[in-house]
Design a protein around this motif. Structure first.
Motif, PDB file in Angstrom:
ATOM      1  N   GLN A  42      -6.075   2.576   7.673  1.00 14.59           N
ATOM      2  CA  GLN A  42      -7.524   2.306   7.591  1.00 14.59           C
ATOM      3  C   GLN A  42      -7.836   0.812   7.736  1.00 14.59           C
ATOM      4  OE1 GLN A  42      -9.229   5.322   6.019  1.00 14.59           O
ATOM      5  NE2 GLN A  42     -11.301   4.584   5.825  1.00 14.59           N
TER       6      GLN A  42
ATOM      7  N   GLY B  85      -5.843   0.395   3.308  1.00 14.10           N
ATOM      8  CA  GLY B  85      -6.826   1.481   3.258  1.00 14.10           C
ATOM      9  C   GLY B  85      -8.244   1.008   3.002  1.00 14.10           C
TER      10      GLY B  85
ATOM     11  N   VAL C 288      -1.193  -7.246  -4.273  1.00 13.64           N
ATOM     12  CA  VAL C 288      -0.890  -8.385  -3.390  1.00 13.64           C
ATOM     13  C   VAL C 288      -2.174  -9.170  -3.171  1.00 13.64           C
ATOM     14  CG1 VAL C 288      -0.209  -8.992  -1.030  1.00 13.64           C
ATOM     15  CG2 VAL C 288       1.045  -7.225  -2.285  1.00 13.64           C
TER      16      VAL C 288
ATOM     17  N   GLY D 163      -8.991   8.680   8.194  1.00  9.22           N
ATOM     18  CA  GLY D 163      -8.197   9.914   8.189  1.00  9.22           C
ATOM     19  C   GLY D 163      -6.760   9.661   7.785  1.00  9.22           C
TER      20      GLY D 163
ATOM     21  N   THR E 188       2.141  -1.375  -4.572  1.00  9.87           N
ATOM     22  CA  THR E 188       0.854  -0.691  -4.604  1.00  9.87           C
ATOM     23  C   THR E 188       0.122  -0.982  -5.906  1.00  9.87           C
ATOM     24  OG1 THR E 188      -0.241   1.453  -4.617  1.00  9.87           O
ATOM     25  CG2 THR E 188       1.995   1.434  -5.437  1.00  9.87           C
TER      26      THR E 188
ATOM     27  N   ALA F 219      -3.773   7.427   9.740  1.00 10.57           N
ATOM     28  CA  ALA F 219      -3.111   6.380   8.951  1.00 10.57           C
ATOM     29  C   ALA F 219      -1.606   6.594   8.956  1.00 10.57           C
ATOM     30  CB  ALA F 219      -3.646   6.395   7.522  1.00 10.57           C
TER      31      ALA F 219
ATOM     32  N   THR G 265      -1.062  -2.015   4.626  1.00 14.31           N
ATOM     33  CA  THR G 265      -1.722  -0.698   4.749  1.00 14.31           C
ATOM     34  C   THR G 265      -2.689  -0.552   3.574  1.00 14.31           C
ATOM     35  OG1 THR G 265      -0.113   0.518   3.390  1.00 14.31           O
ATOM     36  CG2 THR G 265       0.431   0.264   5.697  1.00 14.31           C
TER      37      THR G 265
ATOM     38  N   SER H 248      -7.872  10.695  -0.762  1.00 15.53           N
ATOM     39  CA  SER H 248      -9.111  10.119  -1.288  1.00 15.53           C
ATOM     40  C   SER H 248     -10.288  11.035  -1.062  1.00 15.53           C
ATOM     41  CB  SER H 248      -9.427   8.805  -0.582  1.00 15.53           C
ATOM     42  OG  SER H 248      -8.297   8.021  -0.455  1.00 15.53           O
ATOM     43  N   CYS H 249     -10.196  11.861  -0.026  1.00 16.49           N
ATOM     44  CA  CYS H 249     -11.372  12.664   0.354  1.00 16.49           C
ATOM     45  C   CYS H 249     -10.967  14.126   0.416  1.00 16.49           C
ATOM     46  CB  CYS H 249     -11.916  12.102   1.666  1.00 16.49           C
ATOM     47  SG  CYS H 249     -13.548  12.706   2.096  1.00 16.49           S
TER      48      CYS H 249
ATOM     49  N   SER I  73      -8.882  -4.249  -4.004  1.00 17.36           N
ATOM     50  CA  SER I  73      -7.977  -5.353  -3.697  1.00 17.36           C
ATOM     51  C   SER I  73      -8.841  -6.580  -3.421  1.00 17.36           C
ATOM     52  CB  SER I  73      -7.165  -4.962  -2.460  1.00 17.36           C
ATOM     53  OG  SER I  73      -6.687  -6.088  -1.809  1.00 17.36           O
TER      54      SER I  73
ATOM     55  N   HIS J  62      -1.297   6.991   2.892  1.00 17.76           N
ATOM     56  CA  HIS J  62      -0.588   7.806   3.886  1.00 17.76           C
ATOM     57  C   HIS J  62       0.128   6.917   4.899  1.00 17.76           C
ATOM     58  CE1 HIS J  62      -2.582  11.033   1.897  1.00 17.76           C
ATOM     59  NE2 HIS J  62      -3.612  10.202   1.821  1.00 17.76           N
ATOM     60  N   ALA J  63      -0.455   5.765   5.204  1.00 19.39           N
ATOM     61  CA  ALA J  63       0.205   4.823   6.121  1.00 19.39           C
ATOM     62  C   ALA J  63       1.403   4.180   5.425  1.00 19.39           C
ATOM     63  CB  ALA J  63      -0.783   3.751   6.576  1.00 19.39           C
TER      64      ALA J  63
ATOM     65  N   GLY K 112       0.826  -1.209   0.000  1.00 22.69           N
ATOM     66  CA  GLY K 112       0.000   0.000   0.000  1.00 22.69           C
ATOM     67  C   GLY K 112       0.859   1.257   0.000  1.00 22.69           C
ATOM     68  N   ALA K 113       0.418   2.245  -0.776  1.00 23.67           N
ATOM     69  CA  ALA K 113       1.167   3.504  -0.883  1.00 23.67           C
ATOM     70  C   ALA K 113       0.266   4.680  -0.543  1.00 23.67           C
ATOM     71  CB  ALA K 113       1.730   3.658  -2.288  1.00 23.67           C
TER      72      ALA K 113
ATOM     73  N   THR L 187     -17.401   4.525   4.350  1.00 24.62           N
ATOM     74  CA  THR L 187     -17.171   5.967   4.447  1.00 24.62           C
ATOM     75  C   THR L 187     -17.663   6.621   3.162  1.00 24.62           C
ATOM     76  OG1 THR L 187     -15.556   7.690   4.963  1.00 24.62           O
ATOM     77  CG2 THR L 187     -14.759   5.883   3.618  1.00 24.62           C
ATOM     78  N   GLY L 188     -17.702   7.936   3.145  1.00 26.37           N
ATOM     79  CA  GLY L 188     -18.251   8.601   1.963  1.00 26.37           C
ATOM     80  C   GLY L 188     -17.530   9.894   1.676  1.00 26.37           C
TER      81      GLY L 188
HETATM   82  P1  FAD Z   1      -5.301   4.511   1.523  1.00 29.39           P
HETATM   83  O1  FAD Z   1      -4.962   5.946   1.450  1.00 29.39           O
HETATM   84  O2  FAD Z   1      -6.671   4.078   1.172  1.00 29.39           O
HETATM   85  O3  FAD Z   1      -4.245   3.723   0.625  1.00 29.39           O
HETATM   86  C1  FAD Z   1      -4.302   2.347   0.468  1.00 29.39           C
HETATM   87  C2  FAD Z   1      -3.155   1.934  -0.423  1.00 29.39           C
HETATM   88  O4  FAD Z   1      -3.064   0.532  -0.435  1.00 29.39           O
HETATM   89  C3  FAD Z   1      -3.309   2.350  -1.870  1.00 29.39           C
HETATM   90  O5  FAD Z   1      -2.048   2.800  -2.319  1.00 29.39           O
HETATM   91  C4  FAD Z   1      -3.675   1.055  -2.587  1.00 29.39           C
HETATM   92  O6  FAD Z   1      -3.244   1.024  -3.915  1.00 29.39           O
HETATM   93  C5  FAD Z   1      -2.917   0.065  -1.757  1.00 29.39           C
HETATM   94  N1  FAD Z   1      -3.430  -1.303  -1.753  1.00 29.39           N
HETATM   95  C6  FAD Z   1      -4.591  -1.748  -1.230  1.00 29.39           C
HETATM   96  N2  FAD Z   1      -4.696  -3.080  -1.369  1.00 29.39           N
HETATM   97  C7  FAD Z   1      -3.578  -3.481  -1.995  1.00 29.39           C
HETATM   98  C8  FAD Z   1      -3.105  -4.740  -2.422  1.00 29.39           C
HETATM   99  N3  FAD Z   1      -3.794  -5.849  -2.214  1.00 29.39           N
HETATM  100  N4  FAD Z   1      -1.913  -4.797  -3.068  1.00 29.39           N
HETATM  101  C9  FAD Z   1      -1.169  -3.676  -3.277  1.00 29.39           C
HETATM  102  N5  FAD Z   1      -1.569  -2.450  -2.863  1.00 29.39           N
HETATM  103  C10 FAD Z   1      -2.758  -2.363  -2.241  1.00 29.39           C
HETATM  104  N6  FAD Z   1     -11.003  10.220   5.955  1.00 29.39           N
HETATM  105  C11 FAD Z   1     -11.395  11.154   6.807  1.00 29.39           C
HETATM  106  O7  FAD Z   1     -10.673  11.486   7.739  1.00 29.39           O
HETATM  107  N7  FAD Z   1     -12.591  11.737   6.689  1.00 29.39           N
HETATM  108  C12 FAD Z   1     -13.423  11.415   5.672  1.00 29.39           C
HETATM  109  O8  FAD Z   1     -14.498  11.959   5.595  1.00 29.39           O
HETATM  110  C13 FAD Z   1     -13.005  10.445   4.741  1.00 29.39           C
HETATM  111  N8  FAD Z   1     -13.815  10.075   3.723  1.00 29.39           N
HETATM  112  C14 FAD Z   1     -13.388   9.186   2.809  1.00 29.39           C
HETATM  113  C15 FAD Z   1     -14.198   8.876   1.744  1.00 29.39           C
HETATM  114  C16 FAD Z   1     -13.788   8.003   0.780  1.00 29.39           C
HETATM  115  C17 FAD Z   1     -14.711   7.691  -0.348  1.00 29.39           C
HETATM  116  C18 FAD Z   1     -12.561   7.389   0.881  1.00 29.39           C
HETATM  117  C19 FAD Z   1     -12.097   6.432  -0.156  1.00 29.39           C
HETATM  118  C20 FAD Z   1     -11.748   7.673   1.964  1.00 29.39           C
HETATM  119  C21 FAD Z   1     -12.160   8.571   2.931  1.00 29.39           C
HETATM  120  N9  FAD Z   1     -11.380   8.919   4.032  1.00 29.39           N
HETATM  121  C22 FAD Z   1     -11.776   9.859   4.915  1.00 29.39           C
HETATM  122  C23 FAD Z   1     -10.330   8.101   4.446  1.00 29.39           C
HETATM  123  C24 FAD Z   1      -8.949   8.457   4.048  1.00 29.39           C
HETATM  124  O9  FAD Z   1      -8.850   8.477   2.668  1.00 29.39           O
HETATM  125  C25 FAD Z   1      -8.166   7.346   4.630  1.00 29.39           C
HETATM  126  O10 FAD Z   1      -8.336   7.333   6.024  1.00 29.39           O
HETATM  127  C26 FAD Z   1      -6.702   7.377   4.377  1.00 29.39           C
HETATM  128  O11 FAD Z   1      -6.410   7.605   3.055  1.00 29.39           O
HETATM  129  C27 FAD Z   1      -6.194   6.015   4.818  1.00 29.39           C
HETATM  130  O12 FAD Z   1      -4.862   5.892   4.508  1.00 29.39           O
HETATM  131  P2  FAD Z   1      -4.274   4.455   4.262  1.00 29.39           P
HETATM  132  O13 FAD Z   1      -2.842   4.674   3.982  1.00 29.39           O
HETATM  133  O14 FAD Z   1      -4.647   3.564   5.370  1.00 29.39           O
HETATM  134  O15 FAD Z   1      -5.035   3.913   2.980  1.00 29.39           O
END
Ligand code: FAD
Length: 622
Positions: A370, A157, A126, A376, A37, A380, A155, A47-48, A181, A17-18, A14-15, A200-201
């Protein structure tokens, strides 16, 4: 499976924020790291909301920065409007927030990752973990390649079995424009992980050329923008305004007319959504007495016309979205460039994690972001940083870095997650921290810089400037407690102005600064050199002196709790052998498997009497 001919120290899946913080931390700690990723063009994509920070989230960003993470520097370089919130309230709840240029934010982070030694980046999905003897040993990917590694950080998400909803239309997606994924969450279930479903939305992205900004109220950033990072000297870039608009009774009628085609109200969405961040249809249904809801129209960047109407997320059908956004004053001609949608996704209940974020079920596997049920970017990123650090420390054969609830918001968040688990998206609030006065944004470097340096994440140059700042604060605090204003030296005029007429004894500069409205600038009338100190040092002097009593009281509470926090419970603790534990307490302890007595004491249903019995049993064991 074709096995790739290199074994990494750390693989980050995953790429987001985490993932970015995890991969950078591991690579900067000298570990050979691979980040995988689904889409390399979406590294650190927002994303939001195109914004970083906010209440309690700003604290997390400062802590990430103090430990040597990247988020603070990234937003400082790419922010387009900076504001400090709650400036009229106490220092514990002041919080930094900045609008980001969304594309620049992503591109700069990608550039930083590409320039980082020890870090390989690959675009691949993955599909499963590769395990050997109960430990993770690599990952399998959709293209049929197995990558080997000593540790893995997941990570993922909102991507695992991501399902996008717009009205009654739904289709698989990780977020708008990205593939989901598929496969990985089944692999996790097969190993025994408890996997749940959340939702989430996000609002629509609107075409700014079709908004009548003249009719909206402009909101500007701070005149002197304050950086997030302790290593950024100043924010140079020009700031842009946001605008405020409101829904009205007509908007609410339109929304109500679409509820029968809302996936949420039609019962199609099973995942639980964020209570504190409700969709506009939720707000209209839950607060029928309100005749308007506010929205900030936030630019998504300098080079784009797309804008983000905050607080207006919805999963209503597209025809309702057209009508409802156009019912808002100033938005009558608005065109939607990307529709609003809700997304459901799989997460892994975080009670299955140690405080290091390593999973209890599979050794050397860490989960962050996430996937742990949080929501958020900042939440993350903070977890990603800790998981990356702890994966690297594991490879180095060192003890994990676990931050306490009295040391950092990061510690509070991770402790909440691993102790209590979560059934709904978890976000950080200042109210979650019981020692908030100790955990301020302004002192994040004083709390955490040393730790970041010890693990090799804070470079020497930054560490030395931190030590210099700390020394200056300590020596000035000492000076202010010693230097005194004598009634005779002060002069009649100043005594009157400062309401000191009639005092008999000399008064220390510290006592003067302790007065509620008395600042360093006031003190400079008798001690002009104080204004030569950096602003950040003067800020510390004022806060540490004014809040001394409260801070000392919180430190006493921390000291009282320290014994419980430092008493560890062995991972193989057999609770059935502890006599006198009630069945309920025993059942909770078996289910949550706390790492320390402190953690055990925070599990709902575990009584103080249960903690005393457990404490005696632990003493008897050693
Ligand atoms: P993400 O930013 O989701 O990144 C996940 C990464 O993992 C991506 O790079 C993806 O390509 C990679 N990945 C996933 N599965 C695989 C796999 N199997 N193999 C390889 N790579 C993979 N946050 C708020 O605080 N308030 C909000 O109101 C809010 N609303 C949102 C609404 C929507 C529609 C979405 C999509 C997100 C929302 N968010 C909100 C959440 C916010 O985007 C996430 O909390 C934050 O981006 C999480 O970071 P993350 O690094 O955990 O995951």
């Amino acid at each position: 499976m074709i096995v790739y001919d290199k074994t990494y120290d750390v693989i980050v899946v995953g790429a987001g924020h985490a993932g970015c913080e995890a991969a950078l931390a591991a690579a900067r700690m000298g570990r050979s790291t691979l980040m995988l990723t689904i889409n390399l063009d979406a590294i650190a994509l927002m994303s939001c909301n195109p914004a970083i920070g906010g209440l309690a989230k700003g604290h997390l960003v400062k802590e990430i920065d103090a430990l040597g993470g990247e988020m603070g520097r990234n937003i400082d370089a790419t922010g387009i409007q900076f504001r400090v919130l709650n400036t009229k309230k106490g220092p514990a709840v002041r919080a930094s927030r900045a609008q980001a240029d969304k594309q620049l934010y992503r591109l700069r982070m990608k550039h930083v990752m590409e320039q980082q030694d020890n870090l390989d980046l690959k675009q691949v999905e993955v599909t499963d973990l590769y395990l050997e003897d109960g430990s993770v040993a690599g990952v399998d990917t959709k293209g049929g390649v197995r990558y080997l590694s000593r540790t893995v950080v997941l990570t993922t998400g909102t991507f695992m079995r991501g399902l996008i909803h717009i009205g009654l239309v739904h289709y698989p997606g990780g977020r708008a424009g990205d593939l989901p994924s598929i496969g990985l969450s089944d692999g996790l279930k097969d190993v025994g992980f408890e996997v749940g479903r959340l939702k989430t939305g996000t609002p629509a992205r609107l075409d700014g050329r079709t908004i009548d900004f003249e009719r909206l109220e402009a909101q500007h950033g701070d005149e002197n923008p304050i950086p997030f990072s302790f290593s950024t000297e100043r924010i140079e870039q020009q700031q842009v305004p946001c605008h405020i608009a409101y829904t009205n009774p007509k908007s609410h009628d339109i929304i109500r007319s679409g509820l029968d085609r809302s996936p949420l109200y039609a019962g199609i969405i099973e995942g639980i959504g964020p209570r504190y961040c409700p969709s506009i249809e939720d707000k209209v249904v839950r607060f029928p007495e309100k005749d308007r809801h506010q929205t900030f129209i936030e630019p998504e960047g300098r080079e784009t016309v797309e804008v983000y109407p905050s607080g207006m997320s919805t999963s209503l059908p597209i025809d309702i979205q057209w009508a409802f956004y156009r019912s808002i004053e100033g938005l009558e001609r608005v065109e939607i460039m990307r529709p609003a949608y809700a997304i459901e996704y799989d997460y892994v209940n975080p009670i299955q994690l140690h405080a290091s974020l390593e999973t209890k079920l599979v050794r050397n596997l860490y989960n962050a972001g996430q996937i742990n049920g949080t929501s958020g970017y900042e939440e993350a990123a903070a977890q990603g940083l800790m998981a990356g650090i702890n994966a690297a420390l594991r490879v180095q054969g060192k003890e994990p870095l676990v931050l306490g609830r009295s040391e950092a918001y990061i510690g509070v968040m991770i402790d909440d997650l691993v102790t209590l688990g979560t059934k709904e998206p978890y976000r950080m609030f200042t109210s979650r921290a019981e020692y908030r006065l100790l955990l301020r944004e302004d002192n994040a470097d004083l709390r955490l810089r040393e730790k970041g340096h010890d693990i090799g994440l804070v470079p020497e140059s930054l560490y030395h400037s931190f030590l210099a700042k700390k020394e200056l604060i300590d020596s000035e605090l000492d000076r202010l407690s010693r230097e005194r204003l004598t009634p005779s030296a002060a002069g009649e005029e100043l005594l009157q102005e400062w309401d000191l007429v009639g005092i008999q004894n000399a008064i220390s500069y510290e006592q003067l600064l302790r007065r509620p409205d008395f600042t360093c600038s006031d003190l400079s009338r008798i001690y002009p050199e104080i204004m030569e100190l950096p602003e950040t040092v003067r800020e510390q002097l004022e806060i540490q002196i004014k809040y001394k009593g409260y801070i000392e009281r919180q430190l006493e509470q921390v000291a009282r709790a320290a014994r419980l926090e430092s008493t560890t419970i062995p991972a193989d603790m057999d609770y059935s052998t502890v006599p006198s534990l009630s069945a309920e307490v025993r059942e909770k302890l078996v289910r949550f498997r706390p790492d320390t007595l402190g953690q055990a004491s925070r599990i709902p249903g575990v009584t103080p009497a249960g903690i005393t019995i457990l404490s005696i049993a632990l003493k008897a064991r050693y």
